[in-house]
Design a protein around this motif. Structure first.
Motif, PDB file in Angstrom:
ATOM      1  N   ASP A   1      45.468  26.636   0.868  1.00 49.41           N
ATOM      2  CA  ASP A   1      45.609  26.577   2.326  1.00 49.41           C
ATOM      3  C   ASP A   1      44.466  25.779   2.950  1.00 49.41           C
ATOM      4  OD1 ASP A   1      47.019  27.389   4.725  1.00 49.41           O
ATOM      5  OD2 ASP A   1      45.283  28.654   5.133  1.00 49.41           O
ATOM      6  N   ASP A   2      43.238  26.079   2.522  1.00 49.21           N
ATOM      7  CA  ASP A   2      42.069  25.365   3.062  1.00 49.21           C
ATOM      8  C   ASP A   2      42.091  23.894   2.660  1.00 49.21           C
ATOM      9  OD1 ASP A   2      41.161  27.650   4.243  1.00 49.21           O
ATOM     10  OD2 ASP A   2      39.723  28.159   2.659  1.00 49.21           O
ATOM     11  N   LEU A   3      42.495  23.617   1.421  1.00 50.31           N
ATOM     12  CA  LEU A   3      42.528  22.237   0.946  1.00 50.31           C
ATOM     13  C   LEU A   3      43.492  21.401   1.787  1.00 50.31           C
ATOM     14  CD1 LEU A   3      41.788  20.071  -1.147  1.00 50.31           C
ATOM     15  CD2 LEU A   3      43.686  20.899  -2.548  1.00 50.31           C
ATOM     16  N   ILE A   4      44.675  21.933   2.051  1.00 54.00           N
ATOM     17  CA  ILE A   4      45.661  21.213   2.853  1.00 54.00           C
ATOM     18  C   ILE A   4      45.126  20.960   4.264  1.00 54.00           C
ATOM     19  CG2 ILE A   4      47.945  21.368   3.902  1.00 54.00           C
ATOM     20  CD1 ILE A   4      47.920  20.710   0.897  1.00 54.00           C
ATOM     21  N   LYS A   5      44.496  21.969   4.843  1.00 54.56           N
ATOM     22  CA  LYS A   5      43.940  21.807   6.199  1.00 54.56           C
ATOM     23  C   LYS A   5      42.863  20.724   6.230  1.00 54.56           C
ATOM     24  CE  LYS A   5      44.810  26.545   7.789  1.00 54.56           C
ATOM     25  NZ  LYS A   5      44.183  27.836   8.170  1.00 54.56           N
ATOM     26  N   GLU A   6      41.977  20.718   5.226  1.00 55.59           N
ATOM     27  CA  GLU A   6      40.889  19.744   5.212  1.00 55.59           C
ATOM     28  C   GLU A   6      41.419  18.330   4.970  1.00 55.59           C
ATOM     29  OE1 GLU A   6      37.805  20.949   2.574  1.00 55.59           O
ATOM     30  OE2 GLU A   6      37.512  22.879   3.561  1.00 55.59           O
ATOM     31  N   LEU A   7      42.376  18.169   4.064  1.00 54.63           N
ATOM     32  CA  LEU A   7      42.939  16.849   3.821  1.00 54.63           C
ATOM     33  C   LEU A   7      43.692  16.339   5.043  1.00 54.63           C
ATOM     34  CD1 LEU A   7      44.253  17.174   0.152  1.00 54.63           C
ATOM     35  CD2 LEU A   7      42.197  16.007   0.954  1.00 54.63           C
ATOM     36  N   THR A   8      44.337  17.239   5.767  1.00 58.33           N
ATOM     37  CA  THR A   8      45.042  16.853   6.987  1.00 58.33           C
ATOM     38  C   THR A   8      44.095  16.242   7.998  1.00 58.33           C
ATOM     39  OG1 THR A   8      46.748  18.549   6.686  1.00 58.33           O
ATOM     40  CG2 THR A   8      46.385  17.756   8.932  1.00 58.33           C
ATOM     41  N   VAL A   9      42.887  16.804   8.110  1.00 61.51           N
ATOM     42  CA  VAL A   9      41.878  16.278   9.040  1.00 61.51           C
ATOM     43  C   VAL A   9      41.283  14.982   8.511  1.00 61.51           C
ATOM     44  CG1 VAL A   9      39.615  16.716  10.072  1.00 61.51           C
ATOM     45  CG2 VAL A   9      41.335  18.529   9.999  1.00 61.51           C
ATOM     46  N   MET A  10      41.036  14.908   7.216  1.00 59.10           N
ATOM     47  CA  MET A  10      40.340  13.754   6.650  1.00 59.10           C
ATOM     48  C   MET A  10      41.205  12.502   6.595  1.00 59.10           C
ATOM     49  SD  MET A  10      38.245  15.577   3.566  1.00 59.10           S
ATOM     50  CE  MET A  10      37.100  16.911   3.894  1.00 59.10           C
ATOM     51  N   ILE A  11      42.541  12.648   6.518  1.00 56.01           N
ATOM     52  CA  ILE A  11      43.361  11.437   6.372  1.00 56.01           C
ATOM     53  C   ILE A  11      43.343  10.552   7.626  1.00 56.01           C
ATOM     54  CG2 ILE A  11      45.717  10.598   5.943  1.00 56.01           C
ATOM     55  CD1 ILE A  11      46.066  12.909   3.971  1.00 56.01           C
ATOM     56  N   PRO A  12      43.562  10.991   8.878  1.00 59.88           N
ATOM     57  CA  PRO A  12      44.062  12.266   9.374  1.00 59.88           C
ATOM     58  C   PRO A  12      45.548  12.122   9.734  1.00 59.88           C
ATOM     59  CG  PRO A  12      43.009  11.092  11.159  1.00 59.88           C
ATOM     60  CD  PRO A  12      42.983  10.173   9.972  1.00 59.88           C
ATOM     61  N   ILE A  13      46.270  13.240   9.657  1.00 62.44           N
ATOM     62  CA  ILE A  13      47.685  13.278  10.019  1.00 62.44           C
ATOM     63  C   ILE A  13      47.960  14.578  10.760  1.00 62.44           C
ATOM     64  CG2 ILE A  13      48.555  11.784   8.168  1.00 62.44           C
ATOM     65  CD1 ILE A  13      49.045  14.263   6.491  1.00 62.44           C
ATOM     66  N   GLU A  14      49.181  14.698  11.259  1.00 64.78           N
ATOM     67  CA  GLU A  14      49.529  15.912  11.994  1.00 64.78           C
ATOM     68  C   GLU A  14      49.700  17.081  11.029  1.00 64.78           C
ATOM     69  OE1 GLU A  14      52.888  15.374  14.451  1.00 64.78           O
ATOM     70  OE2 GLU A  14      51.927  13.895  15.763  1.00 64.78           O
ATOM     71  N   GLU A  15      49.434  18.272  11.544  1.00 66.34           N
ATOM     72  CA  GLU A  15      49.611  19.466  10.731  1.00 66.34           C
ATOM     73  C   GLU A  15      51.066  19.598  10.293  1.00 66.34           C
ATOM     74  OE1 GLU A  15      48.194  23.005  12.533  1.00 66.34           O
ATOM     75  OE2 GLU A  15      46.185  22.206  12.964  1.00 66.34           O
ATOM     76  N   GLY A  16      51.250  20.068   9.082  1.00 70.65           N
ATOM     77  CA  GLY A  16      52.589  20.298   8.557  1.00 70.65           C
ATOM     78  C   GLY A  16      53.124  19.171   7.706  1.00 70.65           C
ATOM     79  N   MET A  17      52.474  18.001   7.724  1.00 70.86           N
ATOM     80  CA  MET A  17      52.963  16.882   6.926  1.00 70.86           C
ATOM     81  C   MET A  17      52.547  17.003   5.462  1.00 70.86           C
ATOM     82  SD  MET A  17      52.684  13.582   9.458  1.00 70.86           S
ATOM     83  CE  MET A  17      53.705  12.627   8.319  1.00 70.86           C
ATOM     84  N   LEU A  18      51.464  17.729   5.198  1.00 70.33           N
ATOM     85  CA  LEU A  18      51.030  17.990   3.822  1.00 70.33           C
ATOM     86  C   LEU A  18      51.334  19.445   3.473  1.00 70.33           C
ATOM     87  CD1 LEU A  18      47.507  16.381   3.218  1.00 70.33           C
ATOM     88  CD2 LEU A  18      49.715  15.595   2.380  1.00 70.33           C
ATOM     89  N   SER A  19      51.716  19.685   2.226  1.00 71.43           N
ATOM     90  CA  SER A  19      51.930  21.054   1.774  1.00 71.43           C
ATOM     91  C   SER A  19      51.776  21.116   0.264  1.00 71.43           C
ATOM     92  CB  SER A  19      53.332  21.546   2.175  1.00 71.43           C
ATOM     93  OG  SER A  19      54.328  20.746   1.561  1.00 71.43           O
ATOM     94  N   SER A  20      51.815  22.316  -0.277  1.00 68.66           N
ATOM     95  CA  SER A  20      51.737  22.508  -1.727  1.00 68.66           C
ATOM     96  C   SER A  20      52.529  23.750  -2.107  1.00 68.66           C
ATOM     97  CB  SER A  20      50.283  22.660  -2.178  1.00 68.66           C
ATOM     98  OG  SER A  20      50.221  22.969  -3.559  1.00 68.66           O
ATOM     99  N   ASN A  21      53.215  23.677  -3.254  1.00 63.99           N
ATOM    100  CA  ASN A  21      53.886  24.873  -3.762  1.00 63.99           C
ATOM    101  C   ASN A  21      52.945  25.741  -4.585  1.00 63.99           C
ATOM    102  OD1 ASN A  21      53.612  23.507  -6.169  1.00 63.99           O
ATOM    103  ND2 ASN A  21      55.794  22.983  -6.358  1.00 63.99           N
ATOM    104  N   GLU A  22      51.658  25.318  -4.628  1.00 66.34           N
ATOM    105  CA  GLU A  22      50.561  26.048  -5.268  1.00 66.34           C
ATOM    106  C   GLU A  22      50.719  26.136  -6.793  1.00 66.34           C
ATOM    107  OE1 GLU A  22      49.602  29.711  -3.307  1.00 66.34           O
ATOM    108  OE2 GLU A  22      49.748  28.830  -1.289  1.00 66.34           O
ATOM    109  N   HIS A  23      51.485  25.216  -7.365  1.00 66.96           N
ATOM    110  CA  HIS A  23      51.566  25.146  -8.826  1.00 66.96           C
ATOM    111  C   HIS A  23      50.368  24.378  -9.366  1.00 66.96           C
ATOM    112  CE1 HIS A  23      56.240  25.676  -8.830  1.00 66.96           C
ATOM    113  NE2 HIS A  23      55.582  26.768  -8.450  1.00 66.96           N
ATOM    114  N   TYR A  24      49.966  24.712 -10.572  1.00 68.63           N
ATOM    115  CA  TYR A  24      48.847  24.012 -11.211  1.00 68.63           C
ATOM    116  C   TYR A  24      49.041  24.052 -12.721  1.00 68.63           C
ATOM    117  CZ  TYR A  24      47.225  28.848 -11.590  1.00 68.63           C
ATOM    118  OH  TYR A  24      47.139  30.201 -11.849  1.00 68.63           O
ATOM    119  N   GLN A  25      48.406  23.083 -13.402  1.00 64.92           N
ATOM    120  CA  GLN A  25      48.485  23.019 -14.855  1.00 64.92           C
ATOM    121  C   GLN A  25      47.301  22.225 -15.377  1.00 64.92           C
ATOM    122  OE1 GLN A  25      52.258  20.776 -14.942  1.00 64.92           O
ATOM    123  NE2 GLN A  25      51.138  19.157 -16.036  1.00 64.92           N
ATOM    124  N   LEU A  26      46.973  22.424 -16.660  1.00 61.13           N
ATOM    125  CA  LEU A  26      45.882  21.682 -17.279  1.00 61.13           C
ATOM    126  C   LEU A  26      46.274  20.225 -17.471  1.00 61.13           C
ATOM    127  CD1 LEU A  26      44.562  24.154 -20.022  1.00 61.13           C
ATOM    128  CD2 LEU A  26      43.332  23.363 -17.985  1.00 61.13           C
TER     129      LEU A  26
END
Length: 632
Positions: A563-588
């Motif tokens: 959640d925090d990562l998406i919020k920070e990337l949204t500001v840094m790009i920057p784009i409107e809220e809601g355009m970035l998201s994640s299904n929170e999957h991860y793998q090595l």
């Protein structure tokens, strides 16, 4: 560093200014403020402006005090409340009142020194700095050690103090680490000084170090031809471990020289340092067996290499203060108390060639404290006589006497820039900025930082070091390559900050930079108007350190991580809220098992004012690849 380091008496403000008048002679104005607070044990005296300091952005800070009682006939003590008034650039006043008895003992409200506090604009004490034991000389109110302090608003401050019972003083560098945290960084001792006849001035230097300028004498020497007194300077770099050898600025071989006043300041017009020194010596010729005293005054200009550029004689032997002026020239001030209630200022102005310049108002009448300050915009503030509840400042606009016209960058040596200051039609994704100086420069070792202002917050977009930048320099013009993702937001508001020593002069002197929120501009507010694209899916790879941090998180905290990562990337790009998201999957990462892949998606948008998913992906890729120089 928007903090105040307060040396209880006299005031020392540690700060990183008040735009009252435009540059040039205009009508003087008076700024008045009515105090509404009171304290039970007051003697019902008026609030008095005892000191004035300033920030580099033209904010003025005043120390306000009311008399409370006297010790004997000489030592003045004040109301037991620390009262600071911050006058902002729009003319509004922030009152700061502190009456913490356990933090500020009674004696600190009298004309002696003890300890310092770092407070913010809300009056909160964010740092206390104990400098060690200090003493009163037996039978007097003279505080030991007698100390001097100068502030470098970006890195901390330097304290210089005499060591009791010796002919030595100690310098101490204190570092600022953010969030109000200060601590001792380095210190060392300077030995074999004549502390009975010493004048000292300490200055911050333009390479974020310090200059200690002092007089020293060698009395009662058996050799009449030996050097008996002079003016010397030591330069200390930030975090320097040992004392540098002093440079000789001036020496006098005549015996029994007494130095009575020293005043030094930075000369921003010539990028050098200037001091005025007043001294007295016995005239070898006597009249009726009575020795006469010869008083002389000199002005010395020198570089940070210790090289003396110029030495001039000055004939104003009654001066009490000397200042170089922000827009060129210098000012000499003589003060005389009249009727124990006001002070008459006699002001002499000189241009860069020491040619006298007419000052239109003589004399200036000040209050008893005779406090004044000269702001970076060349406005002189002088405290005026107070009423029962009101204090007043006279604002005098001083003329520009330097060789260069002021282009509004807070740096006389900057002629113009691209994008220009205040422009609002900058093309999106442009990738080169220009700085044109008034004289030849070369790259040095400082930083240029680009910020975007988003919801009143400064968001880092790119940082550039002059040692490693992709820069092209041609005599007075510097062209700097910029990442195309830095200026990617339509109607975005930006400013560029330049540190001192980003470039240097032909004489290798660090050149003054540009303060925050001065070189401001906006990108064109135009629709992107491109075809929309579908939602894009991708992965980001955490670093080894980031992967280790992620593995140690609980499931709930991993959710917050995404959640925090998406919020920070949204500001840094920057784009409107809601355009970035994640299904929170991860793998090595199969090629590097010390790192994790995490999923991310860029949502399709039908709004023509938004970046396409392809553009967002390109910008994010560029930000990550250049993470050492961007907000990532």
């Amino acid at each position: 560093m928007k903090a105040l380091s307060y040396d209880l008496v006299p005031t020392v403000i540690t700060i990183t200014l008040l735009t009252i008048l435009p540059i040039g002679y205009t009508k003087d104005i008076t700024f008045s403020y009515t105090e509404t607070s009171a304290q039970d044990n007051l003697t019902n005296t008026q609030p008095r402006v005892w000191d004035i300091k300033h920030y580099q952005d033209n904010t003025a800070v005043l120390r306000i005090s009311r008399d409370n009682y006297f010790i004997g006939n000489t030592t003045r003590c004040f109301e037991q409340k620390l009262m600071l008034r911050v006058i902002q650039t729009n003319g509004s006043v922030i009152p700061i009142n502190l009456d913490i008895i356990e933090e500020i003992q009674d004696i600190n409200y009298c004309l002696v020194n003890d300890k310092r506090m770092i407070i913010d604009w809300n009056g909160y004490n964010i740092s206390k700095i104990e400098f060690g034991p200090s003493y009163l000389l037996p039978g007097t109110n003279i505080w030991i050690p007698n100390d001097y302090l100068t502030v470098n608003p970006w890195i901390g401050f330097l304290r210089l103090s005499m060591i009791r019972g010796t002919n030595n003083f100690i310098w101490s560098q204190y570092a600022y680490y953010g969030d109000g945290l200060f601590s001792l960084l380095r210190n060392d001792t300077v030995e074999n000084l004549d502390l009975t006849n010493i004048q000292v001035s300490v200055l911050p230097t333009l390479n974020y170090g310090y200059a200690i300028i002092y007089t020293n004498t060698n009395r009662n020497t058996a050799d009449p031809l030996s050097k008996s007194g002079g003016l010397y300077v030591m330069f200390l770099n930030y975090n320097q471990t040992t004392t540098s050898q002093p440079f000789v600025l001036y020496e006098k071989s005549t015996q029994n020289v007494v130095f009575t006043r020293l005043a030094c300041s930075i000369d921003y017009s010539h990028i050098s340092y200037e001091c005025v020194l007043i001294m007295e010596q016995e005239d070898p010729a006597s009249i009726n067996g009575i020795n006469n005293t010869i008083t002389s005054c000199i002005k010395i200009r020198f570089l940070s290499t210790g090289s003396r550029l110029k030495l001039d004689s000055i004939f104003n032997l009654t001066l009490t203060s000397f200042n170089t002026l922000p827009l060129g020239g210098y000012i000499l001030i003589s003060q005389k108390t009249a009727l124990n209630s006001t002070v008459n200022f006699t002001v002499l102005l000189y241009d860069e060639n020491s040619k006298p310049w007419e000052f239109l108002q003589q004399p200036i009448i000040s209050n008893l404290a005779s406090s004044y300050d000269i702001l970076p915009n060349n406005t002189m503030l002088v405290s005026q006589n107070e009423t029962t509840t009101t204090w007043n400042l006279l604002a005098i606009n001083l003329p520009q006497l330097g060789p260069f016209n002021d282009s509004g960058y807070g740096n006389l040596h900057v002629n113009s820039t691209y994008p220009s200051k205040g422009s609002n039609d900058l093309s999106l994704n442009f990738n080169m900025i220009h700085i044109i100086y008034q004289e030849p420069v070369s790259l040095s070792d400082g930083y240029l930082t680009i910020y975007q202002i988003i919801n009143r917050k400064n968001v880092l977009r790119q940082i550039i070091n002059s040692k490693t930048c992709q820069c092209n320099i041609s005599v007075t013009v510097i062209k700097i390559n910029i990442l195309s993702c830095t200026f990617n937001y339509p109607g975005g508001k930006y400013f560029i900050q330049i540190d001192n020593n980003f470039v240097k002069t032909e004489s290798n002197e660090p050149l003054l930079g540009i303060q925050p929120n001065i070189w401001t501009f906006e990108t064109a507010n135009k629709s992107i108007g491109q075809n929309r694209s579908d939602t894009a899916y991708g992965i980001l790879r955490l670093t080894t350190k980031g992967t280790q941090y992620f593995l140690e998180l609980s499931d709930s905290k991993r959710h917050l991580f995404f959640d925090d990562l998406i919020k920070e990337l949204t500001v840094m790009i920057p784009i409107e809220e809601g355009m970035l998201s994640s299904n929170e999957h991860y793998q090595l990462d199969p090629d590097d098992v010390t790192k994790f892949f995490i999923s991310i998606s860029i949502k399709e948008t039908k709004d023509s004012d938004n970046m396409t998913t392809s553009e967002i992906k390109t910008n994010l890729d560029q930000l990550i690849k250049n993470k050492a120089y961007t907000g990532i």
